[in-house]
Design a protein around this motif. Structure first.
Motif, PDB file in Angstrom:
ATOM      1  N   LEU A  25     -20.831  40.579  43.669  1.00  0.00           N
ATOM      2  CA  LEU A  25     -20.817  40.505  42.214  1.00  0.00           C
ATOM      3  C   LEU A  25     -22.245  40.513  41.667  1.00  0.00           C
ATOM      4  O   LEU A  25     -22.552  41.231  40.714  1.00  0.00           O
ATOM      5  N   ASP A  26     -23.130  39.751  42.280  1.00  0.00           N
ATOM      6  CA  ASP A  26     -24.541  39.749  41.878  1.00  0.00           C
ATOM      7  C   ASP A  26     -25.156  41.141  42.047  1.00  0.00           C
ATOM      8  O   ASP A  26     -25.897  41.611  41.188  1.00  0.00           O
ATOM      9  N   PHE A  27     -24.842  41.789  43.157  1.00  0.00           N
ATOM     10  CA  PHE A  27     -25.353  43.129  43.431  1.00  0.00           C
ATOM     11  C   PHE A  27     -24.845  44.123  42.387  1.00  0.00           C
ATOM     12  O   PHE A  27     -25.596  44.987  41.918  1.00  0.00           O
ATOM     13  N   HIS A  34     -29.955  47.852  36.224  1.00  0.00           N
ATOM     14  CA  HIS A  34     -30.932  48.881  36.593  1.00  0.00           C
ATOM     15  C   HIS A  34     -30.416  50.301  36.350  1.00  0.00           C
ATOM     16  O   HIS A  34     -31.040  51.271  36.762  1.00  0.00           O
ATOM     17  N   ASP A  35     -29.274  50.389  35.667  1.00  0.00           N
ATOM     18  CA  ASP A  35     -28.687  51.675  35.273  1.00  0.00           C
ATOM     19  C   ASP A  35     -28.280  52.542  36.472  1.00  0.00           C
ATOM     20  O   ASP A  35     -28.308  53.759  36.401  1.00  0.00           O
ATOM     21  N   ASP A  36     -27.898  51.888  37.568  1.00  0.00           N
ATOM     22  CA  ASP A  36     -27.415  52.617  38.737  1.00  0.00           C
ATOM     23  C   ASP A  36     -25.926  52.932  38.626  1.00  0.00           C
ATOM     24  O   ASP A  36     -25.441  53.851  39.288  1.00  0.00           O
ATOM     25  N   ILE A  37     -25.200  52.136  37.812  1.00  0.00           N
ATOM     26  CA  ILE A  37     -23.781  52.380  37.569  1.00  0.00           C
ATOM     27  C   ILE A  37     -23.517  52.267  36.070  1.00  0.00           C
ATOM     28  O   ILE A  37     -24.226  51.554  35.362  1.00  0.00           O
ATOM     29  N   CYS A  38     -22.501  52.969  35.603  1.00  0.00           N
ATOM     30  CA  CYS A  38     -22.160  52.938  34.181  1.00  0.00           C
ATOM     31  C   CYS A  38     -21.250  51.743  33.883  1.00  0.00           C
ATOM     32  O   CYS A  38     -20.732  51.092  34.793  1.00  0.00           O
ATOM     33  N   ILE A  39     -21.037  51.488  32.621  1.00  0.00           N
ATOM     34  CA  ILE A  39     -20.268  50.324  32.190  1.00  0.00           C
ATOM     35  C   ILE A  39     -18.824  50.367  32.696  1.00  0.00           C
ATOM     36  O   ILE A  39     -18.270  49.335  33.082  1.00  0.00           O
ATOM     37  N   SER A  40     -18.215  51.532  32.719  1.00  0.00           N
ATOM     38  CA  SER A  40     -16.819  51.607  33.167  1.00  0.00           C
ATOM     39  C   SER A  40     -16.701  51.270  34.661  1.00  0.00           C
ATOM     40  O   SER A  40     -15.770  50.572  35.067  1.00  0.00           O
ATOM     41  N   VAL A  41     -17.635  51.732  35.459  1.00  0.00           N
ATOM     42  CA  VAL A  41     -17.639  51.408  36.890  1.00  0.00           C
ATOM     43  C   VAL A  41     -17.938  49.923  37.076  1.00  0.00           C
ATOM     44  O   VAL A  41     -17.295  49.245  37.881  1.00  0.00           O
ATOM     45  N   TYR A  42     -18.886  49.409  36.306  1.00  0.00           N
ATOM     46  CA  TYR A  42     -19.220  47.985  36.362  1.00  0.00           C
ATOM     47  C   TYR A  42     -17.985  47.133  36.077  1.00  0.00           C
ATOM     48  O   TYR A  42     -17.675  46.209  36.830  1.00  0.00           O
ATOM     49  N   ARG A  43     -17.287  47.432  35.001  1.00  0.00           N
ATOM     50  CA  ARG A  43     -16.102  46.651  34.630  1.00  0.00           C
ATOM     51  C   ARG A  43     -15.026  46.714  35.702  1.00  0.00           C
ATOM     52  O   ARG A  43     -14.399  45.710  36.036  1.00  0.00           O
ATOM     53  N   LYS A  44     -14.816  47.904  36.267  1.00  0.00           N
ATOM     54  CA  LYS A  44     -13.811  48.071  37.316  1.00  0.00           C
ATOM     55  C   LYS A  44     -14.175  47.232  38.538  1.00  0.00           C
ATOM     56  O   LYS A  44     -13.328  46.521  39.092  1.00  0.00           O
ATOM     57  N   LEU A  45     -15.429  47.285  38.950  1.00  0.00           N
ATOM     58  CA  LEU A  45     -15.869  46.528  40.115  1.00  0.00           C
ATOM     59  C   LEU A  45     -15.767  45.023  39.877  1.00  0.00           C
ATOM     60  O   LEU A  45     -15.328  44.277  40.752  1.00  0.00           O
ATOM     61  N   VAL A  46     -16.159  44.575  38.685  1.00  0.00           N
ATOM     62  CA  VAL A  46     -16.079  43.148  38.372  1.00  0.00           C
ATOM     63  C   VAL A  46     -14.633  42.679  38.427  1.00  0.00           C
ATOM     64  O   VAL A  46     -14.331  41.621  38.997  1.00  0.00           O
ATOM     65  N   ARG A  47     -13.708  43.463  37.875  1.00  0.00           N
ATOM     66  CA  ARG A  47     -12.287  43.099  37.933  1.00  0.00           C
ATOM     67  C   ARG A  47     -11.807  43.001  39.383  1.00  0.00           C
ATOM     68  O   ARG A  47     -11.105  42.059  39.758  1.00  0.00           O
ATOM     69  N   GLU A  48     -12.170  43.978  40.194  1.00  0.00           N
ATOM     70  CA  GLU A  48     -11.752  43.974  41.597  1.00  0.00           C
ATOM     71  C   GLU A  48     -12.337  42.775  42.343  1.00  0.00           C
ATOM     72  O   GLU A  48     -11.640  42.119  43.123  1.00  0.00           O
ATOM     73  N   LEU A  49     -13.613  42.492  42.107  1.00  0.00           N
ATOM     74  CA  LEU A  49     -14.258  41.380  42.795  1.00  0.00           C
ATOM     75  C   LEU A  49     -13.697  40.037  42.339  1.00  0.00           C
ATOM     76  O   LEU A  49     -13.485  39.134  43.152  1.00  0.00           O
ATOM     77  N   GLU A  50     -13.425  39.898  41.049  1.00  0.00           N
ATOM     78  CA  GLU A  50     -12.827  38.660  40.553  1.00  0.00           C
ATOM     79  C   GLU A  50     -11.422  38.475  41.124  1.00  0.00           C
ATOM     80  O   GLU A  50     -11.020  37.357  41.419  1.00  0.00           O
ATOM     81  N   ALA A  51     -10.692  39.561  41.304  1.00  0.00           N
ATOM     82  CA  ALA A  51      -9.363  39.485  41.908  1.00  0.00           C
ATOM     83  C   ALA A  51      -9.447  39.015  43.365  1.00  0.00           C
ATOM     84  O   ALA A  51      -8.504  38.424  43.890  1.00  0.00           O
ATOM     85  N   GLN A  52     -10.598  39.260  43.995  1.00  0.00           N
ATOM     86  CA  GLN A  52     -10.810  38.831  45.375  1.00  0.00           C
ATOM     87  C   GLN A  52     -11.441  37.433  45.448  1.00  0.00           C
ATOM     88  O   GLN A  52     -11.784  36.960  46.528  1.00  0.00           O
ATOM     89  N   ALA A  54     -14.258  36.288  43.433  1.00  0.00           N
ATOM     90  CA  ALA A  54     -15.642  36.141  42.977  1.00  0.00           C
ATOM     91  C   ALA A  54     -15.683  35.320  41.697  1.00  0.00           C
ATOM     92  O   ALA A  54     -14.814  35.443  40.835  1.00  0.00           O
ATOM     93  N   GLU A  55     -16.693  34.463  41.614  1.00  0.00           N
ATOM     94  CA  GLU A  55     -16.846  33.605  40.447  1.00  0.00           C
ATOM     95  C   GLU A  55     -18.298  33.588  40.009  1.00  0.00           C
ATOM     96  O   GLU A  55     -19.212  33.721  40.815  1.00  0.00           O
TER      97      GLU A  55
END
Length: 60
Positions: A25-27, A34-52, A54-55
């Motif tokens: 999640l920190d990564f 650092h603009d390596d990923i866009c907001i939509s990818v960020y949101r998707k990853l955060v949702r997936e990580l929180e489902a696993q 992550a806090e």
């Protein structure tokens, strides 16, 4: 990008495997800042990580 691809990118960048989903999640946050990923990818990853489980750290 999915969590598996994120884990592989983490491994390539840091040369070790993440210890837990919070580290991923920190990564993810740093990648977005650092603009390596866009907001939509960020949101998707955060949702997936929180489902696993992550806090965000508790700063209180």
């Amino acid at each position: 990008m999915n969590v598996h691809e994120l884990t592989m990118k983490f491994l390539q960048t840091r040369n070790y495997s993440p210890e837990n989903v919070n580290e991923l999640l920190d990564f993810t946050k740093k990648a977005y800042i650092h603009d390596d990923i866009c907001i939509s990818v960020y949101r998707k990853l955060v949702r997936e990580l929180e489902a696993q489980g992550a806090e965000l750290p508790d700063f209180s």
